[in-house]
Enzyme design. Structure first.
Site, PDB file in Angstrom:
ATOM      1  N   ALA A  79       4.122   6.975  -1.180  1.00 21.37           N
ATOM      2  CA  ALA A  79       5.521   7.281  -1.501  1.00 21.37           C
ATOM      3  C   ALA A  79       5.604   8.186  -2.725  1.00 21.37           C
ATOM      4  CB  ALA A  79       6.296   5.989  -1.738  1.00 21.37           C
ATOM      5  N   VAL A 124       0.826  -1.210   0.000  1.00 22.50           N
ATOM      6  CA  VAL A 124       0.000   0.000   0.000  1.00 22.50           C
ATOM      7  C   VAL A 124       0.859   1.258   0.000  1.00 22.50           C
ATOM      8  CG1 VAL A 124      -0.148   0.157   2.526  1.00 22.50           C
ATOM      9  CG2 VAL A 124      -2.030   1.042   1.116  1.00 22.50           C
ATOM     10  N   LYS A 125       2.107   1.146   0.444  1.00 26.94           N
ATOM     11  CA  LYS A 125       2.972   2.309   0.596  1.00 26.94           C
ATOM     12  C   LYS A 125       3.389   2.935  -0.734  1.00 26.94           C
ATOM     13  CE  LYS A 125       3.365   2.101   5.160  1.00 26.94           C
ATOM     14  NZ  LYS A 125       2.918   3.167   6.058  1.00 26.94           N
ATOM     15  N   ASP A 126       3.207   2.202  -1.844  1.00 25.02           N
ATOM     16  CA  ASP A 126       3.528   2.790  -3.147  1.00 25.02           C
ATOM     17  C   ASP A 126       2.732   4.069  -3.373  1.00 25.02           C
ATOM     18  OD1 ASP A 126       5.057   0.552  -3.519  1.00 25.02           O
ATOM     19  OD2 ASP A 126       3.895  -0.265  -5.177  1.00 25.02           O
TER      20      ASP A 126
END
Length: 453
Positions: free
Chosen positions: A48, A43-45
């Site tokens: 970021a 999910v951090k894509d």
């Protein structure tokens, strides 16, 4: 032709998958938003790239610059994708509790990885918070991301994840459940969903050793709540600005063991190979089942891929070492299963006490059986040796037989654990297991304690 201009164009629009077997006792539809389908497998894509683009827009990140961030691994991967496509260097500062797979993956995509100790205060100069800030100050043309307080984190999920969930459930979502770390996912999604329907309930998954749940319920930041934990990606010992507690209806805490066990169960029973925080999230859903009604639609978000935990939650030895595998331990041979291949360390009656002390130190053990030509004739315990040494400083040069205690009781391999427990007391610190063919092993109080689930 349909194609993305670069890998960043494939972020988002992740699938929603119904959970079936694990939630069979829940009277509601439980759907998982599986974020491992993002190109960086988490999910951090989303946040970021959003943080990079916002920093480019206002001049914090300049051409040829270096991106610096403290990360549990997943944000680092998202930042790495952005850095590769946009031409930046990347330094990731990571705590030593994170999996080796995460560190290797970050290096594989060009990041410089700096590893810091986990069990230090956030203000300690060795902490990954402090080291990140110091590197940003020391590195020319650098930008310190600070995902905890960078509100572009929340904005990414308000703009992307929240609308996707609303659309995929046709606005029928009644509950959103997600692990809370930096707070961007829960706050961004919650803000969007509650704007569309104020009755949607938002539940955060916390871990033991983290401050979120108590702070949300009492407003007290209790430092006594802070201690080391195994679960990765959720929980904090700080209060990130991205955590908007006013949008969260409640928290439930999940143990390290349950998080690890349910991570494996998701793979084995649902065919969903996801990471440690997903195990915590689905266990949290089960803990909250009394809050759900048959007509409810519960969405739980799975953060990342199981590939980052192959050496941990998906490794039997790692799980067994921590007592996370519910092996059936009923008899003597079960207690020594994990170290039955190791030889029994002994000392002979005529050897010097110094030899026994050397063996205690070398093998990191506390008890040693004493033998002579006839077999087991005594025992040596580190506590007794220490007490004797205090009384007699020349003890090291005396023979073992002058200080040894009674021999340890000997039991059969099939002896019940209850019987073994009765034999271990303040006067007797171990028992020996007769494995047959002249082979013996030792069971200590530590082995008994380690078997407790």
């Amino acid at each position: 032709m349909k194609y993305a201009e670069n890998i960043l164009g494939t972020i988002g629009n992740t699938p929603m998958v119904k959970i079936n077997k694990l939630t069979k006792d829940i009277d509601a539809l439980v759907l998982a938003k599986v974020e491992t389908f993002n190109p960086g497998n988490s999910v951090k894509d989303r946040m970021a790239v959003k943080m990079i683009e916002d920093a480019e827009a206002d001049g914090r990140l300049k051409p040829g610059g270096t991106i610096i961030e403290g990360t549990s691994g997943n944000t680092g991967m998202g930042l790495a994708l952005g850095a590769i496509v946009k031409g930046y260097k990347l330094i990731c500062v990571i705590s030593d509790k994170q999996s080796k797979e995460k560190m290797d993956i970050l290096r594989a995509v060009g990041a410089r990885v700096v590893v810091c100790p986990t069990d230090v205060e956030p203000t300690d100069p060795r902490s990954y918070y402090s080291v990140s800030k110091r590197l940003a100050q020391e590195t020319p043309n650098s930008w310190y991301v600070n995902q905890y307080d960078n509100l572009s984190n929340t904005a990414a999920h308000y703009e992307q994840t929240g609308p996707e969930i609303w659309e995929q459930t046709e606005g029928k979502i009644t509950h959103f459940v997600v692990g809370v770390g930096t707070g961007g996912t829960i706050s961004g999604v919650a803000k969007y969903l509650k704007e569309r329907n104020p009755d949607v309930k938002i539940w955060g998954i916390d871990t033991y050793g983290s401050v979120f749940k108590k702070y949300h319920e009492t407003g007290i930041f209790d430092e006594n709540e802070i201690y080391s934990y195994v679960t990765e990606g959720i929980g904090e010992d700080i209060l990130p600005k991205n955590v908007d507690f006013s949008l969260i209806d409640g928290f439930t805490k999940v143990t390290d063991k349950d998080a690890a066990v349910y991570t494996r169960r998701l793979a084995l029973e649902e065919g969903i190979f996801v990471g440690n925080s997903a195990g915590a999230a689905i266990k949290g859903v089960l803990q909250l089942k009394d809050h759900f009604k048959p007509e409810d639609v519960v969405v739980v978000l799975f953060h990342d891929s199981g590939s980052r935990y192959v050496g941990k939650m998906f490794n039997d030895d790692w799980m067994r070492e921590r007592g996370y595998l519910d092996d059936d331990i009923t008899k003597a041979e079960d207690l020594i299963r994990d170290h039955i291949d190791k030889p029994l360390v002994t000392v002979r009656t005529e050897e010097l006490v110094s030899h026994a002390i050397d063996r205690l130190r070398k093998y990191k053990i506390s008890q040693i059986p004493v033998v002579d030509v006839d077999g087991f004739v005594g025992s040596v315990d580190e506590t007794d040796l220490f007490r004797s040494y205090v009384e007699d400083k020349d003890l090291a040069d005396k023979p073992i037989k002058s200080v040894m205690g009674k021999p340890y009781p000997i039991v059969k391999a099939a002896t019940a654990i209850e019987e073994i427990s009765k034999l271990i007391n303040k006067d007797n610190q171990a028992v020996l297991v007769d494995l047959g063919n002249g082979k013996y092993h030792i069971i200590t109080k530590h082995d008994i304690i380690s078997s407790i689930k």
